[in-house]
Design a protein around this motif. Sequence first.
Motif, PDB file in Angstrom:
ATOM      1  N   ALA A   1     -18.275   1.028 -14.782  1.00 24.75           N
ATOM      2  CA  ALA A   1     -17.073   1.144 -14.381  1.00 24.75           C
ATOM      3  C   ALA A   1     -16.476  -0.240 -13.809  1.00 24.75           C
ATOM      4  CB  ALA A   1     -16.499   2.489 -13.640  1.00 24.75           C
ATOM      5  N   GLY A   2     -17.576  -0.979 -13.175  1.00 28.20           N
ATOM      6  CA  GLY A   2     -17.107  -2.033 -12.238  1.00 28.20           C
ATOM      7  C   GLY A   2     -16.735  -1.535 -10.712  1.00 28.20           C
ATOM      8  N   CYS A   3     -17.251  -0.652 -10.584  1.00 27.61           N
ATOM      9  CA  CYS A   3     -17.039  -0.321  -8.917  1.00 27.61           C
ATOM     10  C   CYS A   3     -18.018  -1.058  -8.094  1.00 27.61           C
ATOM     11  CB  CYS A   3     -17.347   1.017  -8.766  1.00 27.61           C
ATOM     12  SG  CYS A   3     -16.470   2.227  -9.823  1.00 27.61           S
ATOM     13  N   HIS A   4     -19.315  -1.295  -8.457  1.00 21.68           N
ATOM     14  CA  HIS A   4     -20.103  -2.063  -7.824  1.00 21.68           C
ATOM     15  C   HIS A   4     -21.210  -2.758  -8.804  1.00 21.68           C
ATOM     16  CE1 HIS A   4     -23.141   1.178  -7.857  1.00 21.68           C
ATOM     17  NE2 HIS A   4     -22.198   1.725  -7.384  1.00 21.68           N
ATOM     18  N   PRO A   5     -21.861  -3.847  -8.294  1.00 22.03           N
ATOM     19  CA  PRO A   5     -22.735  -4.381  -9.237  1.00 22.03           C
ATOM     20  C   PRO A   5     -23.942  -3.496  -9.541  1.00 22.03           C
ATOM     21  CG  PRO A   5     -22.746  -5.541  -7.218  1.00 22.03           C
ATOM     22  CD  PRO A   5     -21.868  -4.436  -7.157  1.00 22.03           C
ATOM     23  N   ASP A   6     -24.476  -3.586 -10.565  1.00 20.64           N
ATOM     24  CA  ASP A   6     -25.668  -2.920 -11.360  1.00 20.64           C
ATOM     25  C   ASP A   6     -26.814  -3.466 -10.723  1.00 20.64           C
ATOM     26  OD1 ASP A   6     -27.554  -1.209 -12.579  1.00 20.64           O
ATOM     27  OD2 ASP A   6     -27.329  -2.491 -14.578  1.00 20.64           O
TER      28      ASP A   6
ATOM     29  N   ASP B   1      -8.714  -2.886 -10.100  1.00 21.13           N
ATOM     30  CA  ASP B   1      -9.587  -2.257 -10.627  1.00 21.13           C
ATOM     31  C   ASP B   1      -9.529  -0.690 -10.642  1.00 21.13           C
ATOM     32  OD1 ASP B   1     -10.910  -4.749 -11.435  1.00 21.13           O
ATOM     33  OD2 ASP B   1     -11.885  -4.748  -9.445  1.00 21.13           O
ATOM     34  N   CYS B   2      -9.289  -0.337  -9.431  1.00 23.88           N
ATOM     35  CA  CYS B   2      -8.861   1.065  -9.350  1.00 23.88           C
ATOM     36  C   CYS B   2      -7.769   1.856 -10.156  1.00 23.88           C
ATOM     37  CB  CYS B   2      -8.700   1.293  -7.847  1.00 23.88           C
ATOM     38  SG  CYS B   2      -9.917   0.931  -6.731  1.00 23.88           S
TER      39      CYS B   2
ATOM     40  N   HIS C   1      -8.008   4.439 -12.978  1.00 20.49           N
ATOM     41  CA  HIS C   1      -7.187   5.514 -12.773  1.00 20.49           C
ATOM     42  C   HIS C   1      -6.091   5.773 -13.845  1.00 20.49           C
ATOM     43  CE1 HIS C   1      -7.735   7.358  -8.713  1.00 20.49           C
ATOM     44  NE2 HIS C   1      -8.810   6.554  -8.882  1.00 20.49           N
ATOM     45  N   ALA C   2      -5.282   4.611 -14.327  1.00 16.81           N
ATOM     46  CA  ALA C   2      -4.574   4.746 -15.562  1.00 16.81           C
ATOM     47  C   ALA C   2      -5.284   5.168 -16.763  1.00 16.81           C
ATOM     48  CB  ALA C   2      -3.781   3.470 -15.584  1.00 16.81           C
ATOM     49  N   THR C   3      -6.196   4.452 -16.891  1.00 15.41           N
ATOM     50  CA  THR C   3      -7.084   5.034 -18.224  1.00 15.41           C
ATOM     51  C   THR C   3      -7.457   6.181 -18.101  1.00 15.41           C
ATOM     52  OG1 THR C   3      -7.594   2.639 -18.252  1.00 15.41           O
ATOM     53  CG2 THR C   3      -8.917   4.152 -19.612  1.00 15.41           C
TER      54      THR C   3
ATOM     55  N   ALA D   1      -5.884  15.311 -13.379  1.00 14.87           N
ATOM     56  CA  ALA D   1      -4.654  15.535 -12.601  1.00 14.87           C
ATOM     57  C   ALA D   1      -4.890  15.001 -11.193  1.00 14.87           C
ATOM     58  CB  ALA D   1      -4.146  17.105 -12.624  1.00 14.87           C
ATOM     59  N   GLY D   2      -5.605  15.143 -10.474  1.00 18.47           N
ATOM     60  CA  GLY D   2      -5.799  14.448  -9.266  1.00 18.47           C
ATOM     61  C   GLY D   2      -6.089  12.967  -9.115  1.00 18.47           C
ATOM     62  N   ALA D   3      -6.046  12.240 -10.274  1.00 20.86           N
ATOM     63  CA  ALA D   3      -6.379  10.909 -10.240  1.00 20.86           C
ATOM     64  C   ALA D   3      -5.281   9.994 -10.659  1.00 20.86           C
ATOM     65  CB  ALA D   3      -7.495  10.683 -11.085  1.00 20.86           C
ATOM     66  N   PRO D   4      -3.958  10.446 -10.204  1.00 29.74           N
ATOM     67  CA  PRO D   4      -2.804   9.544 -10.568  1.00 29.74           C
ATOM     68  C   PRO D   4      -2.910   8.215  -9.987  1.00 29.74           C
ATOM     69  CG  PRO D   4      -2.248  10.747  -9.037  1.00 29.74           C
ATOM     70  CD  PRO D   4      -3.656  11.369  -9.181  1.00 29.74           C
ATOM     71  N   ASN D   5      -2.020   7.375 -10.225  1.00 26.61           N
ATOM     72  CA  ASN D   5      -2.117   5.981  -9.797  1.00 26.61           C
ATOM     73  C   ASN D   5      -1.029   5.707  -8.678  1.00 26.61           C
ATOM     74  OD1 ASN D   5      -3.667   3.871 -10.119  1.00 26.61           O
ATOM     75  ND2 ASN D   5      -2.576   3.310 -12.389  1.00 26.61           N
TER      76      ASN D   5
END
Length: 196
Positions: free
Chosen positions: A136-141, A168-169, A173-175, A185-189
């Motif tokens: 997801a791109g949160c941190h490097p692999d 990125d967040c 979140h939008a996707t 429902a708890g992940a709005p932008n």
Amino acid sequence: MMEEKKGGTSAGGVVLPFLLGFVAALAFGWWGVPQLLFSKKTQPLVFTHQNHIELYGMSCDDCHSFRRDGSFSGLPDNAKCAECHSFPMGDHPDEIKFVEEYYEKGIEVPWLVYQYQPDNVFFSHAAHREYDCATAGCHPDVGSSNELPVYYENRLTKYSRDTMKMKDCERCHATVAAQEPERFAGAPNACQTCHK
């Protein structure tokens, strides 16, 4: 009789300096600005995620676990590492350095953390647990690497270049929220989702 035009500027006389200036500005922007903005730092010890995973069969949760209250422990402390490394396992200088300079002296290893967020950002690992954060791109692999990535510190903010960015967040979140609105429902932008 027509007068001959003197002292005029040809198109090539204007375009060439403009192009040279444009190319120089691009080169400075792409190469020079990052050099000025970020400093390279090295981790205090060599650490290989790959060896821990492939040779010893460990999982991410063995060291980066959740506490009983659901909060994320982040990096393991010396006590956790000393469960296996209370004495040098081999003769690698950093193995010896960990034991002698950090563990035995009771000094926590000052790891450089790539993903520290600013104080005004609330981030719950528990809420994001089911996602592959490397993908997801949160941190490097880092799990498949024998080397820790280079740490680039922003000279102005002191945060890592790899700190997760708000764009990125927002994108995730939008996707995610758009794909399964009932489930997420708890992940709005909305701003207050991350900025409490």
